[in-house]
Design an enzyme around this catalytic site. Structure first.
Site: not given
Ligand code: TA6
Length: 288
Positions: A159, A269
């Site tokens: 991510h 990602e």
């Molecule tokens: O990758 C995108 C995502 O899934 C979004 O929907 C957003 O919520 C982000 O990741 C961050 O997630 P987190 O659990 O790190 O707050």
């Protein structure tokens, strides 16, 4: 050229965080043992490729905001069709807030390499121990490999939070991020902001509002193109790519992100989202 690996306590404002620093020539990377999260990659001194929130924390089981978090064995909210007690499971899986162990390190002429591992005794859907490995290889690129040899149903994502600053000649602001072109996505994605499956004519994107998209079958090479530098992300093992930026309102609502945090990064990602039971090998290679 030989590399060097040193253990260190603390990185940036996270002063008590156990970390490893890898060096190879001028290049330097820092990975936290907590979450096996890469926090910093500098191909050259002062050229930081990753964004780490100055408000991130690793206490009270929190996931660190920024760098390259590892989502595993599921991505996003747990899926109630696959995972028992999905409603009580944390988003993005179970390994962002574990302390990982050293598995292997090598200071070679061609690269510096470190592997961390974590073993979970059970998973919500698997009643036996499973080990996950994260290998970091620093040379003139940074390569991250996430591996699980068990043939189990598992999702995973790297991510990555990429910093805007090294890509652009101008100072970072809300207009700067909009100038970056993202290439190598696909023409078909799920728009999680509108909830709509979406088709587009090319594989490019720009970000000028809240963006949360899951692209199907992206290219093996994606790019973030700025007016000063381009970042190339080569990937393998993926079936999807995710593009995320929370924009202004959601940045303000996140306690571990500054109000203007959205101006400083783009999350691009590498993800494997299909749930077929099979081993995992997910790879990202980053070059500025
Ligand atoms: O990758 C995108 C995502 O899934 C979004 O929907 C957003 O919520 C982000 O990741 C961050 O997630 P987190 O659990 O790190 O707050």
């Amino acid at each position: 050229m030989t590399g060097m690996i040193t253990e260190q306590t603390g990185f940036a404002h996270l002063s008590d965080l156990p970390c490893w620093q890898l060096r190879f020539g001028d290049a330097c990377a820092v990975i936290s043992s907590y979450g096996a999260q890469v926090l910093s990659y500098q191909p050259k001194p002062e050229q930081e490729v990753l964004w780490l929130s100055p408000l991130s924390s690793w206490h009270q089981q929190q996931a660190i905001r920024g760098g390259i978090p590892i989502c595993w064995p599921w991505f996003g909210p747990a899926d109630a069709n696959i995972l028992p007690d999905a409603a009580t499971q944390p988003g993005h899986g179970l390994v962002r807030n574990r302390l990982w162990q050293l598995h292997h390190k090598a200071e070679l002429e061609s690269a510096t390499q470190l592997t961390l591992k974590v073993t979970l005794d059970t998973l919500p859907h698997i009643a036996s121990p499973v080990t996950l490995y994260l290998q970091l290889t620093l040379s003139n690129t940074l390569t991250i490999e996430l591996r699980c040899d068990a043939p189990i149903a598992q999702q995973a994502a790297l991510h990555s939070y990429f910093a805007i600053a090294p890509l652009m000649a101008s100072t970072v602001g809300s207009e700067t991020i909009q100038q970056i072109q993202i290439q190598g996505l696909s023409q078909s994605y799920m728009d999680k902001v509108s909830g709509q499956p979406t088709q587009q004519a090319n594989d490019h994107a720009h970000i000028d509002s809240e963006t949360d998209r899951v692209y199907r079958q992206p290219a093996a090479e994606m790019k973030l193109i700025g007016d000063k530098h381009s970042l190339t992300l080569n990937q393998a093992g993926q079936d999807h790519a995710v593009l995320w930026n929370p924009w202004q309102q959601k940045s303000q609502a996140m306690p571990d992100m500054p109000d203007d945090g959205y101006q400083h990064f783009i999350c691009l990602e590498t993800a494997r989202l299909h749930w077929q039971p099979m081993p995992l090998l997910l790879k990202q290679q980053i070059r500025l």
